[in-house]
Structure formats: structure tokens, C-alpha cells
Design an enzyme around this catalytic site. Structure first.
Site, short mmCIF file in Angstrom:
data_model
loop_
_atom_site.label_atom_id
_atom_site.label_comp_id
_atom_site.label_asym_id
_atom_site.label_seq_id
_atom_site.Cartn_x
_atom_site.Cartn_y
_atom_site.Cartn_z
N LYS A 28 2.16 -3.77 6.45
CA LYS A 28 2.57 -3.72 5.03
C LYS A 28 4.08 -3.47 4.94
CE LYS A 28 -1.47 -4.38 3.28
NZ LYS A 28 -1.75 -5.74 2.82
N TYR A 63 -1.87 -1.21 10.79
CA TYR A 63 -2.12 -1.78 9.45
C TYR A 63 -0.96 -1.42 8.52
CZ TYR A 63 -3.80 -1.86 4.66
OH TYR A 63 -3.90 -2.06 3.29
N SER A 103 0.84 -1.19 0.00
CA SER A 103 0.00 0.00 0.00
C SER A 103 0.88 1.24 0.00
CB SER A 103 -0.85 -0.01 1.27
OG SER A 103 -1.43 1.26 1.47
P1 NAD Z 1 -10.70 -7.49 1.20
O1 NAD Z 1 -10.89 -7.50 2.66
O2 NAD Z 1 -11.88 -7.31 0.31
O3 NAD Z 1 -9.94 -8.84 0.74
C1 NAD Z 1 -9.03 -9.50 1.59
C2 NAD Z 1 -9.46 -10.96 1.67
O4 NAD Z 1 -8.55 -11.67 2.52
C3 NAD Z 1 -10.87 -11.14 2.27
O5 NAD Z 1 -11.66 -11.88 1.36
C4 NAD Z 1 -10.62 -11.90 3.58
O6 NAD Z 1 -11.67 -12.79 3.86
C5 NAD Z 1 -9.30 -12.59 3.29
N1 NAD Z 1 -8.47 -12.92 4.47
C6 NAD Z 1 -8.12 -12.13 5.51
N2 NAD Z 1 -7.33 -12.80 6.38
C7 NAD Z 1 -7.17 -14.05 5.86
C8 NAD Z 1 -6.47 -15.22 6.29
N3 NAD Z 1 -5.77 -15.26 7.44
N4 NAD Z 1 -6.52 -16.32 5.53
C9 NAD Z 1 -7.24 -16.34 4.37
N5 NAD Z 1 -7.92 -15.27 3.92
C10 NAD Z 1 -7.88 -14.14 4.65
O7 NAD Z 1 -9.60 -6.39 0.86
P2 NAD Z 1 -9.16 -5.76 -0.53
O8 NAD Z 1 -9.63 -4.36 -0.57
O9 NAD Z 1 -9.49 -6.68 -1.64
O10 NAD Z 1 -7.59 -5.72 -0.31
C11 NAD Z 1 -6.75 -6.78 -0.72
C12 NAD Z 1 -5.36 -6.50 -0.21
O11 NAD Z 1 -4.92 -5.25 -0.70
C13 NAD Z 1 -5.26 -6.41 1.32
O12 NAD Z 1 -4.04 -7.01 1.73
C14 NAD Z 1 -5.23 -4.93 1.58
O13 NAD Z 1 -4.56 -4.61 2.76
C15 NAD Z 1 -4.49 -4.42 0.36
N6 NAD Z 1 -4.79 -3.02 0.05
C16 NAD Z 1 -6.09 -2.64 -0.15
C17 NAD Z 1 -6.38 -1.31 -0.41
C18 NAD Z 1 -7.82 -0.86 -0.60
O14 NAD Z 1 -8.07 0.35 -0.55
N7 NAD Z 1 -8.78 -1.73 -0.80
C19 NAD Z 1 -5.35 -0.37 -0.50
C20 NAD Z 1 -4.04 -0.80 -0.32
C21 NAD Z 1 -3.77 -2.13 -0.05
#
Ligand code: NAD
Ligand code: UDP
Length: 343
Positions: free
Chosen positions: A154, A150, A125
Site C-alpha cells: 500500500k 501487505y 489503508s
Molecule cells: P476483496 O478481496 O474482497 O476484494 C479484492 C478483489 O480484487 C477480489 O474480488 C479479488 O478477486 C480481486 N483481485 C485480486 N487480485 C487481482 C488481480 N491481479 N486482478 C484482478 N482482480 C484481482 O477485498 P476488499 O476487502 O474488498 O478490499 C478492497 C481493497 O481495499 C483491497 O485493495 C484491500 O487491500 C483494500 N483495503 C481493505 C481493507 C479491509 O479491511 N477490507 C482495509 C484497508 C484496505
């Protein structure tokens, strides 16, 4: 055919990436504990692509569950989305965040090593740049100084991956530093569905537009930005998903670790987004100006040059696309809730 493992592939970004990979002819297997998603997304990925990815409902912290996935599949690369992502919750429950995000990455990397799987793309991120940098952020900017647990997860995972690759020169990794993903698939079948009151701007806007919330609070109109409201680099989730395919293709051909921004390089203010949303969808969103949200910066956007130079990727969709697609998805959600009797 060797498979690509998408951890967290039922989530917002993972599901869109699954679609892009399947459309590119890749064989996809998803591992997700469904802590922040629903397994019906697999049906909807199948509706879009005509192909059903395999799903393991597994908690990746559990080493045995992680091993099982690698034992039962020939996995050539991993795209690691799994993790908790709510900034505010991470401040209240830091151990929950460190435990989940770090442990799941450690078991994943261990299983990759023991199964000679050498390629990983990680969902990092822009938050790793912390709060002291200067816009636009290039990848060489200093990292650290994160403002919440958080963000530190990362930062730490990037380090763990980098050290693992350093010790294993046959490995390749790309840490993708996302800016602000919004939007949804143009089919209207997959998108972001946060539980509770949304923290992020676009889900809040779409919930106001559909009558779930009263009005939007715009946090601050006295920033040093063109209209006084906060500026961010919003990127369409489908562009972001395509960036993962490009990163995967790059990592399959190169060894070592790269950190790469995925952003558009263009900053839009909160008012720009509200106006674009209204225009794109012929709506008139009620909003009020509220005081600044603690921890917010005035302006945060990417220099996206490295992604273009290394991956040949750049974002193509417009802010209007993002607004139209976000709204189409919200309408789908509302209709499906009505069909389910408001469940
Ligand atoms: P999201 O919560 O929709 O998807 C993450 C998925 O991981 C979920 O389906 C959850 O059920 C699963 N999960 C969590 N812990 C787990 C575990 N221990 N074992 C198996 N599955 C697990 O989030 P997203 O928005 O799709 O983000 C995906 C990734 O991108 C994340 O790592 C997030 O931190 C990163 N990210 C997201 C954003 C954003 O704005 N959405 C920005 C920067 C980084
Ligand atoms: N924002 C807002 N009202 C909201 C949510 C967000 O005014 O209900 C603003 C926020 O202050 C920031 C921008 O919208 O300037 C993007 O916020 P978001 O939480 O989506 O992303 P982040 O701040 O994490 O980059």
C-alpha cells in the site's frame, strides 16, 4: 457515456461501491480475476440496483488483458480495489503480494496513460501509518514503518501513483486510507465472505453467532484502553462506498494527488463491538479473553476532518447499524448455503 472501471469490483468493498455508483447514475465496468470473490455478486448488484455492470474476468497483472478493457470501453476514471489483502499470508508469501499488488497497479497505470484516462482512486489503508504514530491519525502523519508486506504494498503503490501524477499534471488521484470496514449492504445481498478462518473481528463474530465457530477469542484485555481491549475505528462499508463516490467527484474536478482517511473518528473497543452486536441482534455471543495477538496496537483511529473538508463526506451509520447489517448478511449466507445443499 464514459464508464468508471472498478478493479476488484466483485470483492467486498468494490461491490458496495458499484452499488453506490450505479445508484448515482454512473456507468460501471468491473474487472476482477475472482481470486477472492464470486461472479454471482454481479447478479446481486443487479438485484439491488436494477442495472447489471459489465464484468471482465481478468487478471490485471496481464498487460494484454488490461489493455483489452481500455480498448473496448471509454473509461474516464478507475477505482482500484484489486489486490491481495491478507496480512498474515503476506508475511508468509511476500513475493506473491508484491507481484500481484504492484504489477496489477503498474499495468493499470500504463493502460490509463496510453488511453488518456487521467483519474484514479486507490484503496489504500491506515496501515501505511505504521506502528509508531499517535492517535488520531491525520494524513500529515509520517507513513512507512509498516509491519508486514501487505502494508508495504500500500505504501509503495501510494508512492507509484503520486510519482505518476507528478510526471503527468493532467492526472488526478486520491489515495483513500481506510480504517476498519465492517457491515454489509442493508439488503443483506452483498457483504464480506472470507475464505477459511476469519482474521478480522466482525466476520469472526458473525461466524460464532451462526454456530460455525465455538466462541470469540478476545485478544488481550490488558491494553491501556478504557476496558483493556483493543480500540479501532470501525466504518460501515456503505459509508465507505459513498466515500469513493465523493472522492471520484472531487478527483474529476481537481488535479494532483491527495491522501485522505476514511474513518469515523470514533474508536470502539472489542467489548463495545461484542456488546453492540448482542444488543442489536438479541444474541449472547460466547467469548473468552486470550493473550494479545502479535503485532496488534492498543488503539488506532482516524482524524476524519480532511475527508469532510475536501469531499464533503462523513460517515453516518452507527455501530448498531454495522452489527445489524453484518448479521443480516451472515444469515443470508447461511440460508443460501442450506439452499445449495451445504455447498
Ligand atoms: P476483496 O478481496 O474482497 O476484494 C479484492 C478483489 O480484487 C477480489 O474480488 C479479488 O478477486 C480481486 N483481485 C485480486 N487480485 C487481482 C488481480 N491481479 N486482478 C484482478 N482482480 C484481482 O477485498 P476488499 O476487502 O474488498 O478490499 C478492497 C481493497 O481495499 C483491497 O485493495 C484491500 O487491500 C483494500 N483495503 C481493505 C481493507 C479491509 O479491511 N477490507 C482495509 C484497508 C484496505
Ligand atoms: N480481535 C479479537 N479477536 C479476533 C479478531 C480480532 O479480539 O478474533 C481484535 C483485535 O485484537 C483488534 C480488533 O479486534 O483489537 C480488530 O481486529 P481486526 O483484525 O478486525 O482489525 P485490525 O487489527 O487489522 O485493525
Amino acid at each position: 457515456m464514459a464508464k468508471i472501471l472498478l478493479t476488484g469490483g466483485c470483492g467486498y468493498i468494490g461491490s458496495h461501491t458499484a452499488v453506490e455508483l450505479i445508484n448515482a447514475g454512473r456507468d460501471v465496468v468491473i474487472a476482477d480475476d475472482l481470486s477472492n470473490s464470486d461472479k454471482s455478486v454481479i447478479d446481486r448488484i443487479e438485484m439491488i440496483t436494477g442495472k447489471r455492470p459489465d464484468l471482465y474476468v481478468s487478471d490485471l497483472k496481464d498487460k494484454k488483458e488490461c489493455e483489452k478493457i481500455f480498448d473496448e470501453n471509454d473509461i474516464s476514471a478507475v477505482i482500484h480495489f484489486a489486490g491481495y489483502k491478507a496480512v498474515g499470508e503476506s508475511v508468509l508469501s511476500p513475493l506473491k503480494y508484491y507481484r500481484n499488488n504492484l504489477d496489477s497497479t503498474l499495468s493499470l497505470l500504463e493502460s490509463m496513460r496510453s488511453h488518456l484516462c487521467n483519474t484514479i482512486i486507490f484503496s489504500s489503508s491506515a496501515t501505511v501509518y505504521g506502528t509508531d504514530g499517535v492517535v488520531p491519525y491525520t494524513e500529515s502523519a509520517e507513513t512507512g514503518g509498516c509491519s508486514n508486506p501487505y502494508g508495504w504494498t500500500k505504501f509503495m503503490i501510494e508512492r507509484i501513483i503520486c510519482d505518476t501524477v507528478l510526471a503527468n499534471p493532467d492526472m488526478s488521484a486520491v489515495n483513500l486510507r481506510y480504517f476498519n470496514p465492517i457491515g454489509a449492504h442493508e439488503s443483506g445481498l452483498i457483504g464480506e465472505n472470507p475464505s477459511g478462518i476469519p482474521n478480522n473481528l466482525m466476520p469472526y463474530i458473525t461466524q460464532v453467532a451462526s454456530g460455525i465457530r465455538d466462541h470469540l477469542n478476545i485478544y488481550g484485555n490488558d491494553y491501556d484502553t478504557p476496558d483493556g481491549t483493543g480500540v479501532r475505528d470501525y466504518i460501515h462499508v456503505v459509508d465507505l462506498a459513498k466515500g469513493h463516490l465523493a472522492a471520484l467527484e472531487y478527483a474529476e474536478k481537481h488535479k494532483g494527488t491527495e491522501c485522505i482517511n476514511l474513518g469515523t473518528g470514533v474508536g470502539y473497543s472489542v467489548l463495545d463491538v461484542v456488546n453492540a452486536f448482542n444488543e442489536a441482534n438479541h444474541l449472547d455471543l460466547p467469548y473468552v479473553f486470550a493473550k494479545r495477538r502479535e503485532g496488534d496496537l492498543a488503539s488506532y483511529y482516524a482524524n476524519p476532518k480532511k475527508a469532510y473538508e475536501l469531499l464533503g463526506w462523513k460517515a453516518e451509520k452507527t455501530l448498531v447499524d454495522m452489527c445489524k447489517d453484518s448479521w443480516r448478511w451472515q444469515v443470508y449466507l447461511k440460508n443460501s448455503e442450506n439452499k445449495d445443499g451445504g455447498k
